[in-house]
Design a protein around this motif. Structure first.
Motif, PDB file in Angstrom:
ATOM      1  N   LEU A 186       0.927  -1.058  -0.090  1.00  0.00           N
ATOM      2  CA  LEU A 186       0.042   0.057   0.025  1.00  0.00           C
ATOM      3  C   LEU A 186       0.963   1.293  -0.030  1.00  0.00           C
ATOM      4  O   LEU A 186       1.597   1.344   0.702  1.00  0.00           O
ATOM      5  CB  LEU A 186      -0.833   0.015   1.065  1.00  0.00           C
ATOM      6  N   ALA A 187       0.407   2.270  -0.897  1.00  0.00           N
ATOM      7  CA  ALA A 187       1.190   3.514  -0.782  1.00  0.00           C
ATOM      8  C   ALA A 187       0.441   4.590   0.159  1.00  0.00           C
ATOM      9  O   ALA A 187       0.795   5.641   0.097  1.00  0.00           O
ATOM     10  CB  ALA A 187       1.341   3.883  -2.176  1.00  0.00           C
ATOM     11  N   VAL A 188      -0.622   4.205   0.623  1.00  0.00           N
ATOM     12  CA  VAL A 188      -1.610   5.289   1.076  1.00  0.00           C
ATOM     13  C   VAL A 188      -1.116   4.726   2.746  1.00  0.00           C
ATOM     14  O   VAL A 188      -0.755   3.586   3.169  1.00  0.00           O
ATOM     15  CB  VAL A 188      -3.134   5.016   1.149  1.00  0.00           C
ATOM     16  N   PRO A 189      -1.342   5.718   3.674  1.00  0.00           N
ATOM     17  CA  PRO A 189      -1.148   5.525   5.128  1.00  0.00           C
ATOM     18  C   PRO A 189      -2.024   4.632   5.756  1.00  0.00           C
ATOM     19  O   PRO A 189      -3.164   5.042   5.522  1.00  0.00           O
ATOM     20  CB  PRO A 189      -1.081   7.208   5.605  1.00  0.00           C
ATOM     21  N   ALA A 240      -8.678  14.482  14.745  1.00  0.00           N
ATOM     22  CA  ALA A 240      -7.524  13.885  13.880  1.00  0.00           C
ATOM     23  C   ALA A 240      -7.582  14.349  12.514  1.00  0.00           C
ATOM     24  O   ALA A 240      -8.845  14.120  12.123  1.00  0.00           O
ATOM     25  CB  ALA A 240      -7.702  12.391  14.115  1.00  0.00           C
ATOM     26  N   ARG A 241      -6.700  14.655  11.801  1.00  0.00           N
ATOM     27  CA  ARG A 241      -6.869  15.102  10.514  1.00  0.00           C
ATOM     28  C   ARG A 241      -6.649  13.851   9.765  1.00  0.00           C
ATOM     29  O   ARG A 241      -5.542  13.194  10.045  1.00  0.00           O
ATOM     30  CB  ARG A 241      -5.715  15.894  10.158  1.00  0.00           C
ATOM     31  N   VAL A 242      -7.547  13.106   9.026  1.00  0.00           N
ATOM     32  CA  VAL A 242      -7.607  11.847   8.422  1.00  0.00           C
ATOM     33  C   VAL A 242      -6.973  12.021   7.051  1.00  0.00           C
ATOM     34  O   VAL A 242      -7.363  12.911   6.063  1.00  0.00           O
ATOM     35  CB  VAL A 242      -8.999  11.224   8.355  1.00  0.00           C
ATOM     36  N   ALA A 243      -5.889  11.255   6.917  1.00  0.00           N
ATOM     37  CA  ALA A 243      -5.120  11.441   5.369  1.00  0.00           C
ATOM     38  C   ALA A 243      -6.116  11.084   4.364  1.00  0.00           C
ATOM     39  O   ALA A 243      -7.030  10.089   4.558  1.00  0.00           O
ATOM     40  CB  ALA A 243      -3.951  10.520   5.388  1.00  0.00           C
ATOM     41  N   GLN A 244      -6.041  11.473   3.079  1.00  0.00           N
ATOM     42  CA  GLN A 244      -6.873  11.161   1.878  1.00  0.00           C
ATOM     43  C   GLN A 244      -6.184  10.974   0.824  1.00  0.00           C
ATOM     44  O   GLN A 244      -5.328  11.590   0.236  1.00  0.00           O
ATOM     45  CB  GLN A 244      -7.775  12.341   1.540  1.00  0.00           C
ATOM     46  N   PRO A 245      -6.191   9.559   0.139  1.00  0.00           N
ATOM     47  CA  PRO A 245      -6.810   8.559   0.714  1.00  0.00           C
ATOM     48  C   PRO A 245      -6.178   7.637   1.973  1.00  0.00           C
ATOM     49  O   PRO A 245      -4.907   8.103   2.269  1.00  0.00           O
ATOM     50  CB  PRO A 245      -7.041   7.649  -0.596  1.00  0.00           C
ATOM     51  N   CYS A 246      -6.594   6.807   2.493  1.00  0.00           N
ATOM     52  CA  CYS A 246      -5.765   6.034   3.583  1.00  0.00           C
ATOM     53  C   CYS A 246      -6.559   4.704   3.557  1.00  0.00           C
ATOM     54  O   CYS A 246      -7.089   4.353   2.704  1.00  0.00           O
ATOM     55  CB  CYS A 246      -6.211   6.608   4.968  1.00  0.00           C
ATOM     56  N   ALA A 247      -5.957   3.970   4.353  1.00  0.00           N
ATOM     57  CA  ALA A 247      -6.260   2.297   4.660  1.00  0.00           C
ATOM     58  C   ALA A 247      -6.657   2.379   6.052  1.00  0.00           C
ATOM     59  O   ALA A 247      -5.823   2.353   7.086  1.00  0.00           O
ATOM     60  CB  ALA A 247      -5.391   1.444   4.458  1.00  0.00           C
ATOM     61  N   TRP A 248      -7.936   2.148   6.664  1.00  0.00           N
ATOM     62  CA  TRP A 248      -8.466   2.003   7.907  1.00  0.00           C
ATOM     63  C   TRP A 248      -8.246   0.629   8.201  1.00  0.00           C
ATOM     64  O   TRP A 248      -8.432  -0.415   7.495  1.00  0.00           O
ATOM     65  CB  TRP A 248      -9.834   2.503   7.989  1.00  0.00           C
ATOM     66  N   VAL A 249      -7.653   0.310   9.432  1.00  0.00           N
ATOM     67  CA  VAL A 249      -7.377  -0.904   9.986  1.00  0.00           C
ATOM     68  C   VAL A 249      -8.361  -1.067  11.152  1.00  0.00           C
ATOM     69  O   VAL A 249      -8.154  -0.487  12.329  1.00  0.00           O
ATOM     70  CB  VAL A 249      -5.742  -0.998  10.399  1.00  0.00           C
ATOM     71  N   MET A 250      -9.035  -2.141  11.003  1.00  0.00           N
ATOM     72  CA  MET A 250      -9.951  -2.568  11.973  1.00  0.00           C
ATOM     73  C   MET A 250      -9.716  -3.951  12.833  1.00  0.00           C
ATOM     74  O   MET A 250      -9.571  -4.803  11.894  1.00  0.00           O
ATOM     75  CB  MET A 250     -11.448  -2.568  11.361  1.00  0.00           C
ATOM     76  N   LEU A 280      -0.398  -1.947  14.797  1.00  0.00           N
ATOM     77  CA  LEU A 280      -0.900  -0.768  15.015  1.00  0.00           C
ATOM     78  C   LEU A 280       0.399   0.033  15.033  1.00  0.00           C
ATOM     79  O   LEU A 280       0.091   1.240  14.956  1.00  0.00           O
ATOM     80  CB  LEU A 280      -1.588  -0.944  16.544  1.00  0.00           C
ATOM     81  N   ALA A 281       1.483  -0.492  15.471  1.00  0.00           N
ATOM     82  CA  ALA A 281       2.848   0.241  15.740  1.00  0.00           C
ATOM     83  C   ALA A 281       3.104   0.709  14.237  1.00  0.00           C
ATOM     84  O   ALA A 281       3.919   1.968  14.172  1.00  0.00           O
ATOM     85  CB  ALA A 281       3.909  -0.666  16.267  1.00  0.00           C
ATOM     86  N   ARG A 282       2.631   0.245  13.175  1.00  0.00           N
ATOM     87  CA  ARG A 282       2.911   0.429  11.940  1.00  0.00           C
ATOM     88  C   ARG A 282       2.262   1.430  11.273  1.00  0.00           C
ATOM     89  O   ARG A 282       2.416   2.139  10.190  1.00  0.00           O
ATOM     90  CB  ARG A 282       3.041  -0.724  10.776  1.00  0.00           C
ATOM     91  N   CYS A 283       1.201   1.903  11.968  1.00  0.00           N
ATOM     92  CA  CYS A 283       0.107   2.897  11.701  1.00  0.00           C
ATOM     93  C   CYS A 283       0.609   4.259  11.410  1.00  0.00           C
ATOM     94  O   CYS A 283       1.270   4.675  12.660  1.00  0.00           O
ATOM     95  CB  CYS A 283      -1.184   2.802  12.175  1.00  0.00           C
ATOM     96  N   ALA A 284       0.627   5.174  10.585  1.00  0.00           N
ATOM     97  CA  ALA A 284       1.022   6.516  10.834  1.00  0.00           C
ATOM     98  C   ALA A 284       0.003   7.239  11.467  1.00  0.00           C
ATOM     99  O   ALA A 284       0.558   8.467  11.975  1.00  0.00           O
ATOM    100  CB  ALA A 284       0.958   6.976   9.309  1.00  0.00           C
ATOM    101  N   GLN A 285      -1.180   7.060  11.903  1.00  0.00           N
ATOM    102  CA  GLN A 285      -2.107   7.422  12.837  1.00  0.00           C
ATOM    103  C   GLN A 285      -2.819   6.491  13.688  1.00  0.00           C
ATOM    104  O   GLN A 285      -3.223   5.410  13.252  1.00  0.00           O
ATOM    105  CB  GLN A 285      -3.134   8.446  12.112  1.00  0.00           C
ATOM    106  N   ARG A 286      -3.197   6.904  15.091  1.00  0.00           N
ATOM    107  CA  ARG A 286      -3.871   5.792  15.616  1.00  0.00           C
ATOM    108  C   ARG A 286      -4.943   6.869  16.251  1.00  0.00           C
ATOM    109  O   ARG A 286      -4.699   7.870  17.076  1.00  0.00           O
ATOM    110  CB  ARG A 286      -3.174   5.317  16.836  1.00  0.00           C
ATOM    111  N   VAL A 287      -6.254   6.426  16.010  1.00  0.00           N
ATOM    112  CA  VAL A 287      -7.509   7.444  16.439  1.00  0.00           C
ATOM    113  C   VAL A 287      -8.288   6.468  17.395  1.00  0.00           C
ATOM    114  O   VAL A 287      -8.303   5.309  17.231  1.00  0.00           O
ATOM    115  CB  VAL A 287      -8.264   7.817  15.180  1.00  0.00           C
ATOM    116  N   ARG A 288      -9.126   7.445  18.257  1.00  0.00           N
ATOM    117  CA  ARG A 288     -10.253   6.667  18.981  1.00  0.00           C
ATOM    118  C   ARG A 288     -11.410   7.230  18.729  1.00  0.00           C
ATOM    119  O   ARG A 288     -11.598   8.527  18.264  1.00  0.00           O
ATOM    120  CB  ARG A 288      -9.629   6.614  20.305  1.00  0.00           C
ATOM    121  N   ILE A 289     -12.513   6.465  18.942  1.00  0.00           N
ATOM    122  CA  ILE A 289     -13.864   7.268  18.665  1.00  0.00           C
ATOM    123  C   ILE A 289     -14.490   7.543  20.098  1.00  0.00           C
ATOM    124  O   ILE A 289     -14.590   6.739  21.079  1.00  0.00           O
ATOM    125  CB  ILE A 289     -14.887   6.168  18.096  1.00  0.00           C
ATOM    126  N   PRO A 290     -14.612   8.820  20.440  1.00  0.00           N
ATOM    127  CA  PRO A 290     -15.260   9.383  21.750  1.00  0.00           C
ATOM    128  C   PRO A 290     -16.458   8.428  22.218  1.00  0.00           C
ATOM    129  O   PRO A 290     -17.382   8.032  21.220  1.00  0.00           O
ATOM    130  CB  PRO A 290     -15.384  10.646  21.672  1.00  0.00           C
TER     131      PRO A 290
END
Length: 274
Positions: free
Chosen positions: A195-198, A214-224, A236-246
């Motif tokens: 993947l070339a997207v974060p 969180a400023r979400v990159a466009q496009p990106c790959a969401w990891v669930m 998770l350590a490889r992810c460019a961003q880590r977010v949580r849902i309040p």
């Protein structure tokens, strides 16, 4: 005799229509296996699509089945189900009792399609993607595919340990979303290097950022991640961003399918605001 042609005076180009009367017919034996074994499609190279909705969704995407299987009553009555069956090059008509033996539904549908399993192909490096990390519940996986299709995420990458993407339960839960997605399964985490997207991972850790901020990159790959364990720590350590849902209501965590819908919607919202 297990199959007999049904005289119809069909003109050239009309489907080949046959009646099946034995449960030992090879087609029915294969369909029972596809209906009961979640991974049988991999060996067979075939997918069993049961019910009017999935059959219609396939045609809506401009795709064509190999065969239609329909009950005698639905075939002889005519109407929408009859027309759906005729969209296939081959139609197999059988008694309701035989069709019931193929069904994975409490109330069996009178129609199904046999469809060739599409080739997975290679990972599209630049595509907005959804990565499923060992998501095991078939209902969750199907719902996540529906969210991906709804929010314009065209590629779904399933890591090893995720429920079989083309299994009957995932197909039913996906409600036709499969037919508009690039689906690749059985991947090792290392495959995501293509993947070339974060990567953006969901986490409740202290290093995660609340999703609205969180400023979400466009496009990106969401990891669930896995329903109980979440995203694997190494991934998770490889992810460019880590977010949580309040979650002001105080719940410990959200269902992974619900969390996916929220995250993908936020990507669309932020993209539209740019």
């Amino acid at each position: 005799m297990t199959a007999a042609s049904i005289p119809s005076g069909a003109a050239p180009g009309q489907p080949d229509v046959q009646r099946l009367s034995s449960r030992d017919n090879p087609l029915l034996v294969q369909l029972r296996r596809l209906a009961r074994d979640p991974a049988a499609y991999r060996k067979a190279g075939r997918v069993w699509l049961e019910g009017e909705h999935l059959c219609s969704a396939l045609l809506t995407r401009g795709l064509r089945p190999l065969q239609a299987v329909i009950t005698e009553a639905a075939w002889e009555t005519g109407g929408a189900l009859h027309d759906l069956a005729r969209a296939a090059p081959q139609v197999r008509v059988l008694p309701a009792a035989l069709f019931d033996g193929l069904s994975g539904l409490e109330s069996p549908a009178p129609l199904g399609y046999v469809w060739a399993l599409p080739e997975a192909g290679a990972i599209a490096p630049q595509a907005a993607s959804l990565v499923l990390d060992r998501v095991q519940d078939a209902g969750n996986v199907g719902s996540m595919l529906r969210s991906a299709a709804a929010f314009g995420v065209g590629q779904v990458l399933a890591l090893k340990g995720t429920a079989a993407l083309w299994s009957p339960k995932v197909l039913r839960s996906g409600m036709g979303a499969h037919f508009g997605l690039r689906l690749i399964e059985g991947l090792a985490p290392e495959a995501l290097q293509a993947l070339a997207v974060p990567l953006i991972g969901t986490s409740l850790g202290d290093d995660s950022v609340a999703l609205p901020l969180a400023r979400v990159a466009q496009p990106c790959a969401w990891v669930m991640g896995h329903e109980g364990q979440g995203v694997d720590a190494a991934l998770l350590a490889r992810c460019a961003q880590r977010v949580r849902i309040p979650q002001p209501g105080g719940e410990e965590s959200l269902n992974v399918a619900a969390a996916t819908a929220i995250c993908l919607y936020e990507s669309v919202r932020q993209g539209a605001a740019d």
